[in-house]
Scaffold this motif. Structure first.
Motif, short mmCIF file in Angstrom:
data_model
loop_
_atom_site.label_atom_id
_atom_site.label_comp_id
_atom_site.label_asym_id
_atom_site.label_seq_id
_atom_site.Cartn_x
_atom_site.Cartn_y
_atom_site.Cartn_z
N SER A 245 0.83 -1.20 0.00
CA SER A 245 0.00 0.00 0.00
C SER A 245 0.86 1.25 0.00
O SER A 245 2.07 1.20 0.28
CB SER A 245 -0.91 0.00 1.23
N ARG A 246 0.26 2.39 -0.28
CA ARG A 246 1.02 3.64 -0.30
C ARG A 246 1.70 3.89 1.04
O ARG A 246 2.89 4.23 1.10
CB ARG A 246 0.11 4.81 -0.65
N VAL A 247 0.94 3.77 2.11
CA VAL A 247 1.52 4.06 3.44
C VAL A 247 2.59 3.05 3.78
O VAL A 247 3.67 3.41 4.28
CB VAL A 247 0.41 4.08 4.51
N ARG A 248 2.35 1.77 3.52
CA ARG A 248 3.36 0.74 3.82
C ARG A 248 4.62 0.96 2.97
O ARG A 248 5.75 0.80 3.45
CB ARG A 248 2.79 -0.65 3.57
N THR A 249 4.44 1.35 1.72
CA THR A 249 5.60 1.63 0.86
C THR A 249 6.42 2.78 1.44
O THR A 249 7.66 2.73 1.48
CB THR A 249 5.14 1.97 -0.56
N TRP A 250 5.74 3.83 1.90
CA TRP A 250 6.43 4.97 2.53
C TRP A 250 7.25 4.50 3.73
O TRP A 250 8.42 4.90 3.89
CB TRP A 250 5.38 6.00 2.95
N LEU A 251 6.67 3.64 4.56
CA LEU A 251 7.39 3.12 5.72
C LEU A 251 8.65 2.35 5.29
O LEU A 251 9.73 2.54 5.84
CB LEU A 251 6.50 2.19 6.54
N ASP A 252 8.51 1.49 4.29
CA ASP A 252 9.63 0.65 3.87
C ASP A 252 10.75 1.47 3.21
O ASP A 252 11.93 1.11 3.32
CB ASP A 252 9.14 -0.42 2.89
N LEU A 253 10.40 2.56 2.56
CA LEU A 253 11.42 3.40 1.92
C LEU A 253 12.32 4.09 2.93
O LEU A 253 13.41 4.57 2.59
CB LEU A 253 10.75 4.45 1.03
N ALA A 254 11.87 4.15 4.19
CA ALA A 254 12.67 4.81 5.23
C ALA A 254 14.00 4.13 5.45
O ALA A 254 14.93 4.73 5.99
CB ALA A 254 11.88 4.86 6.54
#
Length: 314
Positions: free
Chosen positions: A136-145
């Motif tokens: 998901s968009r939010v999960r992708t944002w978390l993983d990119l950290a």
């Protein structure tokens, strides 16, 4: 005389297809060895003359295994996230191109084209987009950290929470709310968790582009007053538009000249808008890419000069 090959019709198979799909369409294994068919990755094929898109490969991989989803940089590109400055467009023929994937149960071995991660995903962490499955968009944002800087994460965060312009984007709700991002960061303990928390402090609703986010961060870090973001301004009842950044108290605003301002029509509209604002006593600072370099040093100095001309004492 060699036997003529039946051409693979465009509507016979998807852009990237598996051996199983080929067999179902009546395409034999021998036919897949012909020079007008190319191997994409192990078990997947495409017509040799076809342009291979990342989304096509992801769709084929995830369609054939419900445990697989695109993640990380691949999910970021397919979601249309702002990409880090200098990032190249993805091309399958580029030797450096990689597709990032996660498998929920089986550990996979990396190849030249595929990079696998083991992620513990919930149902809400995965989304279906067309024929592809992504984090998901939010999960992708978390993983990119795990790999991006705090400011890169802030640019993506601003992108997620910004209010869309319904007449242009076909949606009226943001991709995520600030509260959703807060909750996600609260429960995230993977790599980059500290960067996410710092990024969350800087995310604001109102920046319409990565350039606007960078400029806003530069303004705040240089000690300038907090600006309004894409907020409608009126002066004596006269509509003066919605500048990227504005300080109505000092009648100063900023417009960043990005790629969308290069058309003749847009330039004519921009000139008319600037003349109207000037006539009402406003200073409009128009920034360009050069103003964003070195932590927006040139841009913030130009803005500071305009604010001081109109009475700011900083």
């Amino acid at each position: 005389m060699p036997r003529l090959r039946t051409p693979l019709a465009d509507d016979m198979l998807p852009a990237v297809f598996s051996r199983t799909e080929a067999a179902a369409a009546g395409v034999t294994v021998e036919r897949l060895r012909a020079p007008d068919v190319r191997s994409v990755v192990r078990g997947l094929y495409a017509r040799a003359d076809a342009e291979i898109l990342e989304s096509d490969v992801v769709a084929a991989l995830t369609k054939n295994d419900p445990r697989v989803a695109a993640c990380g940089p691949t999910a970021s590109r397919l979601w249309g996230f702002p990409q880090k400055i200098g990032a190249r467009a993805w091309k399958f023929t580029d030797p450096a191109s990689r597709i990032h994937l996660t498998n929920s149960t089986v550990r996979r071995r990396n190849t030249k084209k595929l990079r696998w991660r083991s992620l513990d995903l919930t149902a809400s962490d995965v989304a279906e987009v067309g024929d592809a499955r992504l984090t998901s968009r939010v999960r992708t944002w978390l993983d990119l950290a795990a790999t991006l800087s705090t400011d890169d994460l802030t640019e993506i965060g601003d992108h997620l929470v910004r209010m869309p312009r319904a007449m242009f984007e076909g949606r009226s709700s943001p991709h995520a709310t600030l509260d959703q991002l807060r909750q996600a960061v609260l429960h995230h303990h993977g790599r980059g968790a500290l960067r996410l928390r710092h990024s969350l402090e800087d995310i604001r609703i109102g920046s319409d582009s990565p350039a606007e986010t960078r400029l806003r961060l530069g303004v705040l870090r240089s000690g300038l007053p907090v600006p309004l973001l894409n907020t409608a301004i009126r002066d004596d009842g006269i509509w003066l538009g919605e500048p990227d950044l504005s300080w109505p108290q000092w009648k100063v605003c900023v417009e960043h000249e990005g790629p969308t301002h290069l058309t003749k029509k847009q330039q004519e509209e921009d000139i008319g808008r600037t003349e109207l604002r000037n006539a009402e006593g406003w200073i409009e600072v128009r920034t360009v890419a050069k103003d964003l370099r070195n932590s927006c040093a040139r841009g913030t100095e130009r803005i500071a000069t305009a604010l001081r001309r109109h009475g700011w004492q900083g």
